[in-house]
Every structure is written in structure tokens, then in C-alpha cells.
Design an enzyme around this catalytic site. Sequence first.
Site, PDB file in Angstrom:
ATOM      1  N   SER A 163       1.174  -1.265  -0.109  1.00  0.00           N
ATOM      2  CA  SER A 163      -0.472   0.096   0.408  1.00  0.00           C
ATOM      3  C   SER A 163       0.880   1.044   0.218  1.00  0.00           C
ATOM      4  O   SER A 163       2.072   0.905   0.894  1.00  0.00           O
ATOM      5  CB  SER A 163      -0.841  -0.136   1.277  1.00  0.00           C
ATOM      6  OG  SER A 163      -1.270   1.228   1.552  1.00  0.00           O
ATOM      7  N   TYR A 205      -1.362  -0.813   9.884  1.00  0.00           N
ATOM      8  CA  TYR A 205      -1.978  -1.773   8.054  1.00  0.00           C
ATOM      9  C   TYR A 205      -0.024  -1.220   8.120  1.00  0.00           C
ATOM     10  O   TYR A 205       0.023  -2.020   7.601  1.00  0.00           O
ATOM     11  CB  TYR A 205      -2.799  -0.219   7.928  1.00  0.00           C
ATOM     12  CG  TYR A 205      -2.813  -1.073   6.806  1.00  0.00           C
ATOM     13  CD1 TYR A 205      -3.276  -1.957   5.944  1.00  0.00           C
ATOM     14  CD2 TYR A 205      -2.656  -0.205   5.751  1.00  0.00           C
ATOM     15  CE1 TYR A 205      -3.812  -2.393   5.208  1.00  0.00           C
ATOM     16  CE2 TYR A 205      -3.168  -0.175   4.682  1.00  0.00           C
ATOM     17  CZ  TYR A 205      -4.305  -1.833   4.022  1.00  0.00           C
ATOM     18  OH  TYR A 205      -4.218  -2.284   3.152  1.00  0.00           O
TER      19      TYR A 205
END
Lengths: 245, 78
Positions: A139, A152
Amino acid sequence: MFDLTGKTALITGASGGIGGAVAAALHAAGASVALSGTREAPLRALAERLGERAHVVAANLSDPAAVDALPKQAAQAMGSVDILINNAGITRDNLFMRMSDDEWDQVIAVNLTSSFRLARGVLRGMMKARWGRIVSITSVVGTTGNPGQANYAAAKAGLVGLSKSLASEVASRGITVNCVAPGFIQTAMTDALTDEQKGRILTQIPAGRMGSPDDIAAAVLYLASPAAGYVTGATLHVNGGMAMI
Amino acid sequence: MSDIADRVKKIVVEHLGVEEDKVTETASFIDDLGADSLDTVELVMAFEEEFGIEIPDDAAETIQTFGDAVKFIQGATA
């Protein structure tokens, strides 16, 4: 251009938007696909839509025993695993000061640890075949950071370090290990944002739109193909120019 | 030479692409036969498959030479 005829691919998180698009793209290029995810119904629906060469291997990646069994299940269904797509991911967002051990542990377990164990599980076959592709979906926040996503972002940045280390170990065996880092992509994960939040995000994206799962699938297809045999340890950022890194 | 030694030698010759007469009892995979650390992992994997045995990591570390490998496998399959 990117021909995967005769190749076999295991895709985790195939019940999600990006995972489903990746599976469809690899399948359209001729690969057999093993679709993994926690929810079996959407996996079955996808497998039916794809038709031949599509197999369902449901697994809950927060369960270590299921993670260890998955490469074997996929190899049983397809004969081998030539391509591993580590796509499964969960979020447990919270401000850092409020983040619980549990929120941290769950995200690291599913997003990072399961990728390590799955890669280890498929490597033996790839080493013998002298060919393999491991692509992890990371990401943009793994590089830029994001408030509320320390867990995350840490897991996604961790995948980059994992991939680079593994890439240097197995490059001489015809195995490449890369990452694709999506920016804002229209999926169930981003549908949860309010219009105001989306509007604010769009001002940061030079392309002026959110990406689609197909934008990510195209990048994965390239890295999984024989054409990308000299690309390893890389992260391909697909974010509409949101972060040029 | 025992059957086990023959099979081990065949794997080593094939995997490392070395001459058969170089694979002597005391030949070190890394120092004498040109293996890198990943080759040694692959050799252990190949031994495991050929002989249907498990070679734990701590045992694998002690297998440095052709002779070590034969001795370990003879013990494990006895």
C-alpha cells in the site's frame, strides 16, 4: 503480451475487489488459479464466472494451521504453485495511542506473517521448477504512513523488507519477488469513506480519480509474467501520481 | 560403495554440476564443490525426497561434506 498459459497461481483475498480482479486477469492470461479467502460464497461465484482452471481453496489466514495447509491445498488442486499473490489484508484502524495489542497483532498476523508463511510454503516447488513469482500487494501508506494505520502501514512496509530479502536469496533460481503498492482504489474498503473524505483524497491525486481494481491487476499480471523475469525486489506504485516514490 | 552413497553422489553431481570423482568422502559442499548456502538447502531437500526422511535444521547444519551426508542418511534410514 503477458502469457501465463500452463502456469498456476494462488491468490489470497480473492473474495475482495482487488483480489478478484487479479485472479480474473491471471486467469484471462491463461493461468490456472486457486482462489483463497475467508468467505466461500463469493469465491465460488468468482470460480463459476471464470469457469475452467479456477479452484476454490478457502482459508482463514488468521489461523496458522490454515496458512500452513493452504500451499498444499492449492498444489493439490492445480498440480503446483508457480505464482503466489499475497493480497489478503485487513485493517483495524485506530489512533496510535488507543491502538490495542489485539488490533496490532491481528493486522500483523494476517497482512505480514501469513505472507511469510505462504511464501515459505510455495518456495520448495518454485526452487525445483527454477521458476516462480511472488507478488505481494502492499500500500502507498507503507511508504508514506497514515494516521490511524500504524499497524497496517507497519505490516505493508514489512512486506517490502521481506520481499527484498527473499528476492536476493532466490534470484539465482529464476524466482522473482516483488510488491505492488496501490494508492486509493475503489473497493469495499474505500466505499466506507464519506463523500467529504473522498473529496479531500481526490485533491491529492493528480490523475483526478480513484484507481480501479483492474489498474492493480494489470500491474500484478506484468510482474507475474515471464516478461518481468529481470524485475525483482521492486515495488510498483500504482496510485495515479498521489505519491511519486 | 553402498547404494546410499551412490544415490547421494548422483544427487550431488546433478545438482552442483561437478565431476563424479570430485565427490569424495571428505569433499565439502561449500569449500570443495562450489555450493552456496542455498545449494546446501536444496541438497538437503533433495536428500529428504530421495530417501523419504526428514532432516531437521540442526542436523542439516552438521552435514558439511559428502561423507557427512551419507553417514547421516545411513543412520536415518537404518
